[in-house]
Scaffold this motif. Sequence first.
Motif, PDB file in Angstrom:
ATOM      1  N   GLN A   1       0.786  -1.302  -0.060  1.00  0.00           N
ATOM      2  CA  GLN A   1      -0.067   0.043   0.072  1.00  0.00           C
ATOM      3  C   GLN A   1       0.712   1.105   0.018  1.00  0.00           C
ATOM      4  OE1 GLN A   1      -2.574   0.255   3.172  1.00  0.00           O
ATOM      5  NE2 GLN A   1      -4.346   1.335   2.073  1.00  0.00           N
ATOM      6  N   VAL A   2       2.078   1.326   0.713  1.00  0.00           N
ATOM      7  CA  VAL A   2       2.876   2.447   0.779  1.00  0.00           C
ATOM      8  C   VAL A   2       3.482   2.701  -0.691  1.00  0.00           C
ATOM      9  CG1 VAL A   2       5.108   3.400   1.828  1.00  0.00           C
ATOM     10  CG2 VAL A   2       3.140   2.379   3.348  1.00  0.00           C
ATOM     11  N   MET A   3       3.879   1.595  -1.129  1.00  0.00           N
ATOM     12  CA  MET A   3       4.485   1.622  -2.604  1.00  0.00           C
ATOM     13  C   MET A   3       3.517   2.162  -3.486  1.00  0.00           C
ATOM     14  SD  MET A   3       6.912  -1.443  -2.849  1.00  0.00           S
ATOM     15  CE  MET A   3       7.191  -1.317  -4.723  1.00  0.00           C
ATOM     16  N   SER A   4       2.243   1.734  -3.365  1.00  0.00           N
ATOM     17  CA  SER A   4       1.355   2.081  -4.353  1.00  0.00           C
ATOM     18  C   SER A   4       0.870   3.600  -4.147  1.00  0.00           C
ATOM     19  CB  SER A   4      -0.215   1.301  -4.137  1.00  0.00           C
ATOM     20  OG  SER A   4       0.381  -0.112  -4.440  1.00  0.00           O
ATOM     21  N   TRP A   5       0.678   4.226  -3.038  1.00  0.00           N
ATOM     22  CA  TRP A   5       0.479   5.466  -2.692  1.00  0.00           C
ATOM     23  C   TRP A   5       1.579   6.334  -3.202  1.00  0.00           C
ATOM     24  CZ3 TRP A   5      -4.094   7.805  -2.570  1.00  0.00           C
ATOM     25  CH2 TRP A   5      -4.958   7.031  -2.091  1.00  0.00           C
ATOM     26  N   ALA A   6       2.843   5.969  -2.809  1.00  0.00           N
ATOM     27  CA  ALA A   6       4.038   6.668  -3.530  1.00  0.00           C
ATOM     28  C   ALA A   6       4.046   6.799  -4.963  1.00  0.00           C
ATOM     29  CB  ALA A   6       5.170   6.165  -2.960  1.00  0.00           C
ATOM     30  N   GLY A   7       3.630   5.660  -5.535  1.00  0.00           N
ATOM     31  CA  GLY A   7       3.695   5.851  -7.050  1.00  0.00           C
ATOM     32  C   GLY A   7       2.578   6.746  -7.501  1.00  0.00           C
ATOM     33  N   VAL A   8       1.267   6.692  -6.978  1.00  0.00           N
ATOM     34  CA  VAL A   8       0.269   7.454  -7.528  1.00  0.00           C
ATOM     35  C   VAL A   8       0.473   8.782  -7.199  1.00  0.00           C
ATOM     36  CG1 VAL A   8      -2.228   7.856  -7.087  1.00  0.00           C
ATOM     37  CG2 VAL A   8      -1.383   5.567  -7.182  1.00  0.00           C
ATOM     38  N   LEU A   9       1.064   9.202  -6.128  1.00  0.00           N
ATOM     39  CA  LEU A   9       1.208  10.559  -5.792  1.00  0.00           C
ATOM     40  C   LEU A   9       2.321  11.098  -6.871  1.00  0.00           C
ATOM     41  CD1 LEU A   9       1.106  10.473  -2.080  1.00  0.00           C
ATOM     42  CD2 LEU A   9      -0.632  11.327  -3.752  1.00  0.00           C
ATOM     43  N   TRP A  10       3.518  10.295  -6.869  1.00  0.00           N
ATOM     44  CA  TRP A  10       4.409  10.888  -7.832  1.00  0.00           C
ATOM     45  C   TRP A  10       3.900  11.057  -9.419  1.00  0.00           C
ATOM     46  CZ3 TRP A  10       7.940   8.286 -11.703  1.00  0.00           C
ATOM     47  CH2 TRP A  10       8.914   8.992 -12.033  1.00  0.00           C
TER      48      TRP A  10
END
Length: 196
Positions: free
Chosen positions: A70-79
């Motif tokens: 989930q953390v990786m996913s959110w970082a990717g989406v925000l970037w």
Amino acid sequence: MNLMPFLLFAFVASITPGPTNILVLTNSQHFGVKKTVPAILGGCFAASLIVLISGAGAGEVLRQYPLVRQVMSWAGVLWLSWMSWQLFSAPAANLSTPSHRRFTARAAALLQVINPKTWMMALAVVSLFAPAGENALHDVTLMALWFLIISIVCLMCWAWLGKAVNRVFRTTVAMVRFQRLMALCLFVSAWAGMLA
């Protein structure tokens, strides 16, 4: 391993629009195919390495620890959302003068690391096509190499498409509209992966 279904899966996973494809297209539009090749290679090598890592067992971490995923996913989406805004708000590409920002090999590789689509694709490849047994690592290595070849060919198609865009959209207004359409596609592809 049954090779044909895997090759078809790798082709579909690589050719369908996603963040990397869209960024390759817009980079090629601004800088040309030749200067986009490093980004293509960076993204393809990183995605193939993720397939190899997932097949070697590290993909289990994402299955067992949903918080990491989930953390990786959110970082990717925000970037990717930030990159979408940069593309949307940018002035039209002036094709006679060089632009400052390129989609680099490093950025393409890092995108694969934080792109949920890449990890989910790698996990799907391993769970669907990787055989179990004593030669499993050998077979996963071959899968990663085949995936590398197919993804390079597919992203080169996107780069050539980006070059063709400059021939189709010749006015500043048309170029701005195209850039904004690509920015919206990038934004939607990032959030679609997150919300799926």
